[in-house]
Design a protein around this motif. Structure first.
Motif, PDB file in Angstrom:
ATOM      1  N   VAL A 137       0.812  -1.222   0.000  1.00 27.80           N
ATOM      2  CA  VAL A 137       0.000   0.000   0.000  1.00 27.80           C
ATOM      3  C   VAL A 137       0.843   1.267   0.000  1.00 27.80           C
ATOM      4  CG1 VAL A 137      -2.019  -1.093   1.039  1.00 27.80           C
ATOM      5  CG2 VAL A 137      -0.240  -0.147   2.524  1.00 27.80           C
ATOM      6  N   LYS A 138       2.094   1.163   0.484  1.00 31.33           N
ATOM      7  CA  LYS A 138       2.983   2.334   0.485  1.00 31.33           C
ATOM      8  C   LYS A 138       4.415   1.907   0.184  1.00 31.33           C
ATOM      9  CE  LYS A 138       0.483   5.094   3.961  1.00 31.33           C
ATOM     10  NZ  LYS A 138       0.612   5.769   5.292  1.00 31.33           N
ATOM     11  N   VAL A 139       5.154   2.794  -0.469  1.00 32.14           N
ATOM     12  CA  VAL A 139       6.589   2.636  -0.663  1.00 32.14           C
ATOM     13  C   VAL A 139       7.238   3.934  -0.214  1.00 32.14           C
ATOM     14  CG1 VAL A 139       8.464   2.211  -2.288  1.00 32.14           C
ATOM     15  CG2 VAL A 139       6.266   1.072  -2.605  1.00 32.14           C
ATOM     16  N   ASP A 140       8.100   3.835   0.814  1.00 31.62           N
ATOM     17  CA  ASP A 140       8.702   5.028   1.416  1.00 31.62           C
ATOM     18  C   ASP A 140       7.638   6.028   1.841  1.00 31.62           C
ATOM     19  OD1 ASP A 140      11.352   4.235   1.359  1.00 31.62           O
ATOM     20  OD2 ASP A 140      11.694   5.010  -0.652  1.00 31.62           O
ATOM     21  N   THR A 142       4.839   6.665   0.697  1.00 29.35           N
ATOM     22  CA  THR A 142       4.027   7.235  -0.378  1.00 29.35           C
ATOM     23  C   THR A 142       3.037   6.182  -0.860  1.00 29.35           C
ATOM     24  OG1 THR A 142       5.833   8.677  -1.105  1.00 29.35           O
ATOM     25  CG2 THR A 142       4.063   8.264  -2.682  1.00 29.35           C
ATOM     26  N   PRO A 143       1.729   6.465  -0.810  1.00 29.20           N
ATOM     27  CA  PRO A 143       0.740   5.479  -1.265  1.00 29.20           C
ATOM     28  C   PRO A 143       0.951   5.103  -2.733  1.00 29.20           C
ATOM     29  CG  PRO A 143      -0.317   7.247  -0.031  1.00 29.20           C
ATOM     30  CD  PRO A 143       1.095   7.689  -0.278  1.00 29.20           C
ATOM     31  N   VAL A 144       0.778   3.825  -3.040  1.00 26.44           N
ATOM     32  CA  VAL A 144       0.877   3.355  -4.426  1.00 26.44           C
ATOM     33  C   VAL A 144      -0.389   2.594  -4.768  1.00 26.44           C
ATOM     34  CG1 VAL A 144       3.394   3.270  -4.567  1.00 26.44           C
ATOM     35  CG2 VAL A 144       2.156   1.301  -3.640  1.00 26.44           C
ATOM     36  N   ASP A 145      -0.956   2.917  -5.923  1.00 23.37           N
ATOM     37  CA  ASP A 145      -2.190   2.233  -6.326  1.00 23.37           C
ATOM     38  C   ASP A 145      -2.130   1.728  -7.751  1.00 23.37           C
ATOM     39  OD1 ASP A 145      -2.261   4.571  -7.724  1.00 23.37           O
ATOM     40  OD2 ASP A 145      -4.143   5.327  -6.857  1.00 23.37           O
ATOM     41  N   ASN A 146      -0.916   1.722  -8.349  1.00 25.60           N
ATOM     42  CA  ASN A 146      -0.771   1.108  -9.658  1.00 25.60           C
ATOM     43  C   ASN A 146       0.586   0.437  -9.759  1.00 25.60           C
ATOM     44  OD1 ASN A 146       1.214   2.802 -11.456  1.00 25.60           O
ATOM     45  ND2 ASN A 146      -0.035   4.320 -10.372  1.00 25.60           N
ATOM     46  N   LEU A 147       0.646  -0.559 -10.622  1.00 21.95           N
ATOM     47  CA  LEU A 147       1.815  -1.428 -10.710  1.00 21.95           C
ATOM     48  C   LEU A 147       3.069  -0.671 -11.143  1.00 21.95           C
ATOM     49  CD1 LEU A 147       1.995  -4.433 -10.103  1.00 21.95           C
ATOM     50  CD2 LEU A 147       1.801  -4.881 -12.544  1.00 21.95           C
ATOM     51  N   THR A 148       2.919   0.172 -12.160  1.00 19.77           N
ATOM     52  CA  THR A 148       4.079   0.886 -12.705  1.00 19.77           C
ATOM     53  C   THR A 148       4.740   1.754 -11.659  1.00 19.77           C
ATOM     54  OG1 THR A 148       3.069   0.900 -14.908  1.00 19.77           O
ATOM     55  CG2 THR A 148       4.842   2.462 -14.511  1.00 19.77           C
ATOM     56  N   GLU A 149       3.937   2.504 -10.929  1.00 23.37           N
ATOM     57  CA  GLU A 149       4.483   3.395  -9.904  1.00 23.37           C
ATOM     58  C   GLU A 149       5.132   2.610  -8.775  1.00 23.37           C
ATOM     59  OE1 GLU A 149       5.472   7.002  -8.144  1.00 23.37           O
ATOM     60  OE2 GLU A 149       4.746   6.546 -10.167  1.00 23.37           O
ATOM     61  N   ALA A 150       4.496   1.505  -8.372  1.00 25.38           N
ATOM     62  CA  ALA A 150       5.050   0.693  -7.282  1.00 25.38           C
ATOM     63  C   ALA A 150       6.408   0.115  -7.656  1.00 25.38           C
ATOM     64  CB  ALA A 150       4.079  -0.423  -6.918  1.00 25.38           C
ATOM     65  N   VAL A 151       6.507  -0.459  -8.860  1.00 26.47           N
ATOM     66  CA  VAL A 151       7.767  -1.058  -9.313  1.00 26.47           C
ATOM     67  C   VAL A 151       8.849   0.006  -9.417  1.00 26.47           C
ATOM     68  CG1 VAL A 151       8.907  -2.164 -11.265  1.00 26.47           C
ATOM     69  CG2 VAL A 151       6.681  -2.998 -10.490  1.00 26.47           C
ATOM     70  N   LYS A 152       8.489   1.165  -9.955  1.00 28.22           N
ATOM     71  CA  LYS A 152       9.457   2.255 -10.116  1.00 28.22           C
ATOM     72  C   LYS A 152      10.015   2.693  -8.771  1.00 28.22           C
ATOM     73  CE  LYS A 152       9.878   6.854 -12.216  1.00 28.22           C
ATOM     74  NZ  LYS A 152       9.148   7.907 -12.975  1.00 28.22           N
ATOM     75  N   ARG A 153       9.165   2.768  -7.761  1.00 32.13           N
ATOM     76  CA  ARG A 153       9.617   3.221  -6.440  1.00 32.13           C
ATOM     77  C   ARG A 153      10.419   2.152  -5.699  1.00 32.13           C
ATOM     78  NH1 ARG A 153       7.793   7.875  -4.437  1.00 32.13           N
ATOM     79  NH2 ARG A 153       6.190   8.998  -5.611  1.00 32.13           N
ATOM     80  N   MET A 154      10.093   0.878  -5.940  1.00 27.00           N
ATOM     81  CA  MET A 154      10.808  -0.185  -5.230  1.00 27.00           C
ATOM     82  C   MET A 154      12.204  -0.416  -5.802  1.00 27.00           C
ATOM     83  SD  MET A 154       7.920  -3.032  -4.215  1.00 27.00           S
ATOM     84  CE  MET A 154       7.161  -3.157  -5.840  1.00 27.00           C
ATOM     85  N   ARG A 155      12.393  -0.132  -7.086  1.00 30.63           N
ATOM     86  CA  ARG A 155      13.713  -0.284  -7.682  1.00 30.63           C
ATOM     87  C   ARG A 155      14.590   0.920  -7.343  1.00 30.63           C
ATOM     88  NH1 ARG A 155      12.224  -2.762 -13.656  1.00 30.63           N
ATOM     89  NH2 ARG A 155      11.594  -4.829 -12.904  1.00 30.63           N
ATOM     90  N   GLY A 156      15.889   0.698  -7.378  1.00 29.38           N
ATOM     91  CA  GLY A 156      16.823   1.778  -7.075  1.00 29.38           C
ATOM     92  C   GLY A 156      18.231   1.234  -6.970  1.00 29.38           C
ATOM     93  N   PRO A 157      19.208   2.095  -6.758  1.00 31.54           N
ATOM     94  CA  PRO A 157      20.608   1.652  -6.710  1.00 31.54           C
ATOM     95  C   PRO A 157      20.867   0.630  -5.609  1.00 31.54           C
ATOM     96  CG  PRO A 157      20.455   4.043  -6.882  1.00 31.54           C
ATOM     97  CD  PRO A 157      19.078   3.559  -6.598  1.00 31.54           C
ATOM     98  N   LYS A 158      21.769  -0.290  -5.889  1.00 36.66           N
ATOM     99  CA  LYS A 158      22.174  -1.289  -4.904  1.00 36.66           C
ATOM    100  C   LYS A 158      22.696  -0.610  -3.648  1.00 36.66           C
ATOM    101  CE  LYS A 158      25.514  -5.016  -4.143  1.00 36.66           C
ATOM    102  NZ  LYS A 158      26.603  -5.821  -4.722  1.00 36.66           N
ATOM    103  N   GLY A 159      22.284  -1.127  -2.476  1.00 38.89           N
ATOM    104  CA  GLY A 159      22.759  -0.604  -1.205  1.00 38.89           C
ATOM    105  C   GLY A 159      21.896   0.489  -0.612  1.00 38.89           C
ATOM    106  N   VAL A 163      11.470   1.475   2.297  1.00 34.95           N
ATOM    107  CA  VAL A 163      10.505   0.982   3.286  1.00 34.95           C
ATOM    108  C   VAL A 163       9.209   0.605   2.571  1.00 34.95           C
ATOM    109  CG1 VAL A 163       9.179   1.503   5.360  1.00 34.95           C
ATOM    110  CG2 VAL A 163      11.487   2.447   5.083  1.00 34.95           C
ATOM    111  N   ILE A 164       8.805  -0.657   2.737  1.00 30.85           N
ATOM    112  CA  ILE A 164       7.587  -1.178   2.103  1.00 30.85           C
ATOM    113  C   ILE A 164       6.523  -1.374   3.178  1.00 30.85           C
ATOM    114  CG2 ILE A 164       6.614  -3.009   0.662  1.00 30.85           C
ATOM    115  CD1 ILE A 164       8.888  -1.490  -0.658  1.00 30.85           C
ATOM    116  N   THR A 165       5.350  -0.793   2.956  1.00 32.05           N
ATOM    117  CA  THR A 165       4.228  -0.985   3.882  1.00 32.05           C
ATOM    118  C   THR A 165       3.227  -1.936   3.240  1.00 32.05           C
ATOM    119  OG1 THR A 165       4.498   1.260   4.743  1.00 32.05           O
ATOM    120  CG2 THR A 165       2.416   0.144   5.210  1.00 32.05           C
TER     121      THR A 165
END
Length: 446
Positions: A137-140, A142-159, A163-165
């Motif tokens: 329901v949230k990434v960092d 920030t509420p997420v309600d669509n797949l594209t936005e959720a995937v974009k926020r969960m990906r990022g540089p190694k290390g 925070v996933i809610t």
């Protein structure tokens, strides 16, 4: 009343410049040959843009309108041609390269919520205890309600930290997971021994590392005792991918003959791909499993092995995507995915909107409530799909219907279990065929 002549001329000049940039010098000659019709058509587009910008209920940027216009032009050609935004192009590159940096979960939309299908074994999400069925329901925060936005926020540089809610069934409150992103390998090959001497390989996609992964899996099985007497190659629900990988994988099991032929308008898009002799002989019998989810590159492999009499194909008719797409890099990070050719099996068959038909039709039976086999949409059901060149009539409508296959997908994403696989009637049928073939060979030698 809505016209703005100066602005229309500016937009028209811009559109012509974009057309020249997209299609190169040759396009200029085409425009010159029919400049009046082209000018009038582009002017119509500029007039519409001017009206939209002045009168639409909300303000719209010129860049967005032009992007949508190009997208409409390209997507109107066929279902597989598209203008790729910078984000979409990056996602496509990640999908074909075989790894990305993130937390390691398969997700989908279910009941309008971003839902975990399965964590990938050994990844941060798996180690932290995120489970199938969790709703993100949230990434960092920030509420997420669509797949594209959720995937974009969960990906990022190694290390880096994320925070996933999640909301989990049975838990009274949302749960927070603090994860450190890592490089996540995308494994497109899974393999196991079904029964002594009989191997099973599931190829999920055709990515840049699929050939190497398949060779490694085959080598491991070929060096077991007893020696490999038969192989089940599972291409069900494989949507395709990198063409080169389909050619190389077909070549693994063929020593000569044509693998496929591509035919386009341009000479450089018309090619014949031939098999080469392998250093490691692979003469054991094979059964290839396909279904309505097997498309594109997986149909190339199935068609090549079927026409060359190298494998028996069982299951249900494949998707029917018999076209080849190329990616052209454009300015500002955009890409153009364009259909450039049709492809044909070794015997000259086009599977466009028809699919590869199995040698033995075997419908899949549900293993349990956890496995759902649903009708799928096929190429012939897609708007603007290309017709088979041999026919000038539209294809009959397909019988595909959308269905929630969440549990079925989840069941196949975990580690392979030979006993569980043999509860799949199509896998068991393939194994029975291979065992029966070996028995008859022994009878003939006695």
């Amino acid at each position: 009343m809505f016209r703005s002549p100066d602005k229309a001329r500016w937009v028209l000049a811009g559109l012509i410049a974009i057309a020249l940039a997209l299609f190169g010098p040759g396009a200029y000659h085409n425009l010159a040959a029919d400049k009046e019709d082209t000018y009038q058509s582009l002017k119509l587009l500029s007039d519409v843009m001017d009206i939209v910008q002045k009168n639409y209920v909300e303000e719209v940027e010129s860049k967005k309108l032009i992007e949508n216009a190009i997208q409409g032009m390209v997507s109107g050609l066929d279902p597989h041609s598209a203008l790729l935004t910078p984000d979409a192009l990056r996602e496509l590159q990640i999908d074909t390269q075989g790894e990305f940096s993130g937390i390691g979960i398969h997700v989908t939309m279910r009941d309008n919520l971003v839902t975990v299908i399965s964590p990938i074994v050994g990844t941060p999400a798996y180690t932290a205890g995120i489970a199938a069925g969790d709703r993100i329901v949230k990434v960092d925060d920030t509420p997420v309600d669509n797949l594209t936005e959720a995937v974009k926020r969960m990906r990022g540089p190694k290390g880096t930290k994320v925070v996933i809610t999640i909301v989990r069934e049975g838990e009274p409150k949302p749960l927070d997971f603090t994860l450190i992103r890592d490089v996540i390998p995308i494994h497109s090959v899974k393999a196991t021994i079904l029964s002594p001497g009989y191997g099973y390989v599931w190829v999920t996609h055709f990515r840049e590392n699929t050939y190497d992964d398949l060779v490694a899996a085959l080598s491991q099985m070929e060096n077991t005792q007893p020696p490999l007497k038969g192989l089940v190659l599972d291409l069900r629900d494989n949507p395709g991918g990198v063409l080169d990988q389909a050619i190389r994988i077909s070549d693994l099991f063929m020593d000569d003959g044509i693998i496929m032929t591509s035919k386009g308008r341009l000479a450089r898009h018309t090619k014949v791909y031939r098999a080469t002799r392998n250093a490691t002989p692979r003469t054991y019998p094979m059964v290839v499993l396909i279904n309505a989810g097997s498309a594109s590159a997986s149909e190339i492999v199935a068609g090549a092995l079927q026409d060359s009499k190298r494998a028996l194909i069982i299951g249900t008719t494949s998707f029917g995507k018999g076209s080849v797409q190329a990616i052209e890099n454009l300015r500002d990070g955009y890409g153009l995915k364009l259909t450039i050719a049709r492809y044909y099996t070794p015997s000259g068959r086009s599977i466009q909107a028809k699919g590869v038909e199995p040698d033995i039709a075997v419908a899949r039976e549900p293993i349990s409530e956890a496995v759902v086999q649903a009708d799928r949409v096929k190429e012939r059901d897609l708007a603007n799909h290309l017709l088979d060149e041999a026919s000038d009539a539209a294809d009959p409508p397909g019988d595909g219907s959308p269905a929630d296959a969440f549990k079925a997908i989840s069941a196949r994403l975990g580690p392979l279990d030979a006993e569980q696989l043999k509860k799949d009637n199509q896998v068991q049928r393939a194994l029975d065929i291979l065992v029966g073939y070996d028995i008859f060979n022994k009878l003939g030698n006695e």
